[in-house]
Design a protein around this motif. Structure first.
Motif, PDB file in Angstrom:
ATOM      1  N   GLY A  13      44.890  50.682  30.910  1.00  0.00           N
ATOM      2  CA  GLY A  13      43.694  49.803  31.631  1.00  0.00           C
ATOM      3  C   GLY A  13      43.438  48.635  30.689  1.00  0.00           C
ATOM      4  O   GLY A  13      43.267  47.370  30.878  1.00  0.00           O
ATOM      5  N   LEU A  14      43.344  49.048  29.114  1.00  0.00           N
ATOM      6  CA  LEU A  14      43.148  47.841  28.343  1.00  0.00           C
ATOM      7  C   LEU A  14      44.386  47.017  28.342  1.00  0.00           C
ATOM      8  O   LEU A  14      44.318  45.951  28.070  1.00  0.00           O
ATOM      9  CB  LEU A  14      43.065  48.765  26.819  1.00  0.00           C
ATOM     10  N   GLY A  15      45.575  47.535  28.411  1.00  0.00           N
ATOM     11  CA  GLY A  15      46.571  46.698  28.452  1.00  0.00           C
ATOM     12  C   GLY A  15      46.753  45.952  29.494  1.00  0.00           C
ATOM     13  O   GLY A  15      46.960  44.541  29.384  1.00  0.00           O
ATOM     14  N   THR A  16      46.258  46.271  30.806  1.00  0.00           N
ATOM     15  CA  THR A  16      46.286  45.178  32.044  1.00  0.00           C
ATOM     16  C   THR A  16      45.241  44.094  31.753  1.00  0.00           C
ATOM     17  O   THR A  16      45.537  43.112  32.294  1.00  0.00           O
ATOM     18  CB  THR A  16      46.043  45.968  33.320  1.00  0.00           C
ATOM     19  N   PHE A  17      44.030  44.840  31.129  1.00  0.00           N
ATOM     20  CA  PHE A  17      42.862  43.769  30.711  1.00  0.00           C
ATOM     21  C   PHE A  17      43.537  42.575  29.514  1.00  0.00           C
ATOM     22  O   PHE A  17      43.331  41.298  30.056  1.00  0.00           O
ATOM     23  CB  PHE A  17      41.869  44.485  30.097  1.00  0.00           C
ATOM     24  N   LEU A  18      44.275  43.147  28.838  1.00  0.00           N
ATOM     25  CA  LEU A  18      44.835  42.006  27.737  1.00  0.00           C
ATOM     26  C   LEU A  18      46.073  41.032  28.321  1.00  0.00           C
ATOM     27  O   LEU A  18      45.677  40.018  28.108  1.00  0.00           O
ATOM     28  CB  LEU A  18      45.649  42.854  26.751  1.00  0.00           C
ATOM     29  N   VAL A  19      46.688  41.507  29.576  1.00  0.00           N
ATOM     30  CA  VAL A  19      47.684  40.782  30.155  1.00  0.00           C
ATOM     31  C   VAL A  19      46.972  39.569  30.912  1.00  0.00           C
ATOM     32  O   VAL A  19      47.354  38.593  31.218  1.00  0.00           O
ATOM     33  CB  VAL A  19      48.487  41.667  31.177  1.00  0.00           C
ATOM     34  N   GLY A  20      45.701  40.161  31.601  1.00  0.00           N
ATOM     35  CA  GLY A  20      45.010  39.059  32.342  1.00  0.00           C
ATOM     36  C   GLY A  20      44.706  39.539  33.814  1.00  0.00           C
ATOM     37  O   GLY A  20      44.326  38.855  34.487  1.00  0.00           O
ATOM     38  N   GLY A  21      44.963  40.857  33.779  1.00  0.00           N
ATOM     39  CA  GLY A  21      44.912  41.321  35.409  1.00  0.00           C
ATOM     40  C   GLY A  21      43.348  41.510  35.720  1.00  0.00           C
ATOM     41  O   GLY A  21      43.155  41.871  36.861  1.00  0.00           O
ATOM     42  N   ALA A  22      42.417  41.178  34.839  1.00  0.00           N
ATOM     43  CA  ALA A  22      41.041  41.534  35.194  1.00  0.00           C
ATOM     44  C   ALA A  22      40.257  40.247  35.702  1.00  0.00           C
ATOM     45  O   ALA A  22      39.223  40.361  36.134  1.00  0.00           O
ATOM     46  CB  ALA A  22      40.267  42.136  33.937  1.00  0.00           C
ATOM     47  N   ARG A  23      40.999  39.146  35.496  1.00  0.00           N
ATOM     48  CA  ARG A  23      40.479  37.704  36.017  1.00  0.00           C
ATOM     49  C   ARG A  23      40.287  37.779  37.478  1.00  0.00           C
ATOM     50  O   ARG A  23      41.319  37.664  37.989  1.00  0.00           O
ATOM     51  CB  ARG A  23      41.281  36.623  35.302  1.00  0.00           C
ATOM     52  N   ARG A  24      39.295  37.713  38.090  1.00  0.00           N
ATOM     53  CA  ARG A  24      39.102  37.900  39.720  1.00  0.00           C
ATOM     54  C   ARG A  24      38.669  36.611  40.031  1.00  0.00           C
ATOM     55  O   ARG A  24      37.634  36.215  39.703  1.00  0.00           O
ATOM     56  CB  ARG A  24      38.448  39.085  39.952  1.00  0.00           C
ATOM     57  N   PRO A  25      39.280  36.038  41.193  1.00  0.00           N
ATOM     58  CA  PRO A  25      38.717  34.735  41.736  1.00  0.00           C
ATOM     59  C   PRO A  25      37.662  34.652  42.826  1.00  0.00           C
ATOM     60  O   PRO A  25      37.187  33.661  43.081  1.00  0.00           O
ATOM     61  CB  PRO A  25      39.973  34.229  42.510  1.00  0.00           C
ATOM     62  N   VAL A  26      37.337  35.969  42.774  1.00  0.00           N
ATOM     63  CA  VAL A  26      36.254  36.125  43.970  1.00  0.00           C
ATOM     64  C   VAL A  26      34.984  36.042  43.374  1.00  0.00           C
ATOM     65  O   VAL A  26      34.578  36.714  42.250  1.00  0.00           O
ATOM     66  CB  VAL A  26      36.424  37.511  44.791  1.00  0.00           C
ATOM     67  N   ALA A  27      34.168  35.138  43.889  1.00  0.00           N
ATOM     68  CA  ALA A  27      32.873  34.881  43.341  1.00  0.00           C
ATOM     69  C   ALA A  27      31.918  35.974  43.854  1.00  0.00           C
ATOM     70  O   ALA A  27      31.772  36.293  45.055  1.00  0.00           O
ATOM     71  CB  ALA A  27      32.252  33.478  43.802  1.00  0.00           C
ATOM     72  N   ARG A  28      31.076  36.687  42.821  1.00  0.00           N
ATOM     73  CA  ARG A  28      30.063  37.976  43.382  1.00  0.00           C
ATOM     74  C   ARG A  28      29.143  37.680  42.152  1.00  0.00           C
ATOM     75  O   ARG A  28      29.450  37.267  41.036  1.00  0.00           O
ATOM     76  CB  ARG A  28      31.011  38.720  43.595  1.00  0.00           C
ATOM     77  N   SER A  29      28.014  38.395  42.340  1.00  0.00           N
ATOM     78  CA  SER A  29      27.032  38.538  41.287  1.00  0.00           C
ATOM     79  C   SER A  29      27.419  39.500  40.336  1.00  0.00           C
ATOM     80  O   SER A  29      28.213  40.183  40.435  1.00  0.00           O
ATOM     81  CB  SER A  29      25.797  39.080  42.069  1.00  0.00           C
ATOM     82  N   ARG A  30      26.916  39.260  39.177  1.00  0.00           N
ATOM     83  CA  ARG A  30      27.329  40.096  38.063  1.00  0.00           C
ATOM     84  C   ARG A  30      27.164  41.439  38.273  1.00  0.00           C
ATOM     85  O   ARG A  30      27.988  42.576  37.916  1.00  0.00           O
ATOM     86  CB  ARG A  30      26.267  40.079  36.864  1.00  0.00           C
ATOM     87  N   MET A  31      26.010  42.130  39.020  1.00  0.00           N
ATOM     88  CA  MET A  31      25.801  43.412  39.226  1.00  0.00           C
ATOM     89  C   MET A  31      26.842  43.812  40.243  1.00  0.00           C
ATOM     90  O   MET A  31      27.279  45.040  39.977  1.00  0.00           O
ATOM     91  CB  MET A  31      24.225  43.488  39.733  1.00  0.00           C
ATOM     92  N   ARG A  32      27.268  43.129  41.137  1.00  0.00           N
ATOM     93  CA  ARG A  32      28.279  43.563  42.170  1.00  0.00           C
ATOM     94  C   ARG A  32      29.555  43.785  41.529  1.00  0.00           C
ATOM     95  O   ARG A  32      30.285  44.765  41.751  1.00  0.00           O
ATOM     96  CB  ARG A  32      28.238  42.761  43.518  1.00  0.00           C
ATOM     97  N   THR A  33      29.861  42.693  40.468  1.00  0.00           N
ATOM     98  CA  THR A  33      31.079  42.732  40.040  1.00  0.00           C
ATOM     99  C   THR A  33      31.246  44.221  39.034  1.00  0.00           C
ATOM    100  O   THR A  33      32.213  44.789  39.238  1.00  0.00           O
ATOM    101  CB  THR A  33      31.266  41.505  39.097  1.00  0.00           C
TER     102      THR A  33
END
Length: 257
Positions: free
Chosen positions: A163-183
């Motif tokens: 999971g940390l590896g995919t985060f470092l690669v950039g897989g966590a950047r999500r284009p869908v706009a939503r509230s912080r709590m929902r995210t």
């Protein structure tokens, strides 16, 4: 199409359907590729007859061959799955820059390899699982529950590294706009589901010997062992692959699980 990768308001129904279909295909590709890579690695071992008698540098052989590879041989293909997962995320469409993808792939792969291979095969992952399970059993816990706890420990470390590896690669950047709590809630939900999927996988792969898988790598794989291993690997990885596909379809990203 907007810069975020989300269909623009003026997009027609046909174009929106094409976008949804394309995103769905991309999500399934990202989800299925690591499993296919693990199966391909298994059959490469089968077709080449590779085993521990193959000529290898002594330092490499000493690192790989030993108790943990003999007791948990299918973890070798779980590691292929994890590395292929990082590579697939790096190659998938997304907002991360090329530099972040390359640097993240190197760092993420190093993290996963270190957790799985240091100081020898199995690394911290299998040692945590074996230590937790055996310790629980020696303290009077039933074997089945002790084994489940050990599988949970191994799955937690492997999932954290991947999971940390995919985060470092950039897989966590999500284009869908939503509230912080929902995210945050969505991220926690998928993280929990990912852990449960990997827990199931660890428990199933650890039963390879009990399922009749032969003594590889002490001798080459035969057709029967290859089929047993292929079935176990597929069954073990399927829940995680389906979760990755679901997250890709709903969020438009490669995910972090």
């Amino acid at each position: 199409m907007s810069r975020t990768g989300v269909p623009s308001v003026g997009m027609g129904a046909g174009a929106a359907d094409d976008y949804a279909s394309s995103r769905g295909r991309g999500a399934w590709t990202v989800a299925a590729t690591p499993l296919l890579a693990a199966i391909a690695a298994l059959f490469a071992v089968f077709l080449t007859g590779f085993d521990q008698r193959a000529a290898m540098p002594p330092d490499v052989a000493n690192r790989f061959y030993g108790f943990f590879l003999d007791r948990y041989p299918l973890f070798a293909f779980a590691l292929v799955y994890g590395l292929a997962r990082l590579l697939t995320v790096a190659l998938a469409p997304g907002r991360a820059s090329l530099a972040r993808r390359l640097i993240g792939l190197v760092l993420g792969s190093g993290l996963l390899l270190g957790a799985s291979l240091h100081p020898t095969f199995g690394g911290l992952v299998l040692r945590a699982g074996f230590g937790t399970g055996s310790g629980a059993f020696l303290n009077g816990m039933p074997m089945a529950l002790a084994y489940a706890l050990g599988a949970a420990a191994a799955a937690g470390l492997f999932g954290l590294a991947m999971g940390l590896g995919t985060f470092l690669v950039g897989g966590a950047r999500r284009p869908v706009a939503r509230s912080r709590m929902r995210t945050l809630g969505s991220a926690l939900l998928f993280a929990l589901a990912g852990f449960l999927a990997l827990w199931f996988a660890a428990g199933l792969l650890g039963l390879a010997r009990d399922a009749g898988f032969g003594p590889w790598p002490r001798r080459p794989l035969d057709a029967r062992d290859a089929l047993i291993a292929a079935g176990l690997i597929t069954a073990a990885a399927l829940p995680h692959a389906l979760l990755v596909a679901l997250r890709g379809r709903t969020s438009g990203s490669a995910g972090t699980g």
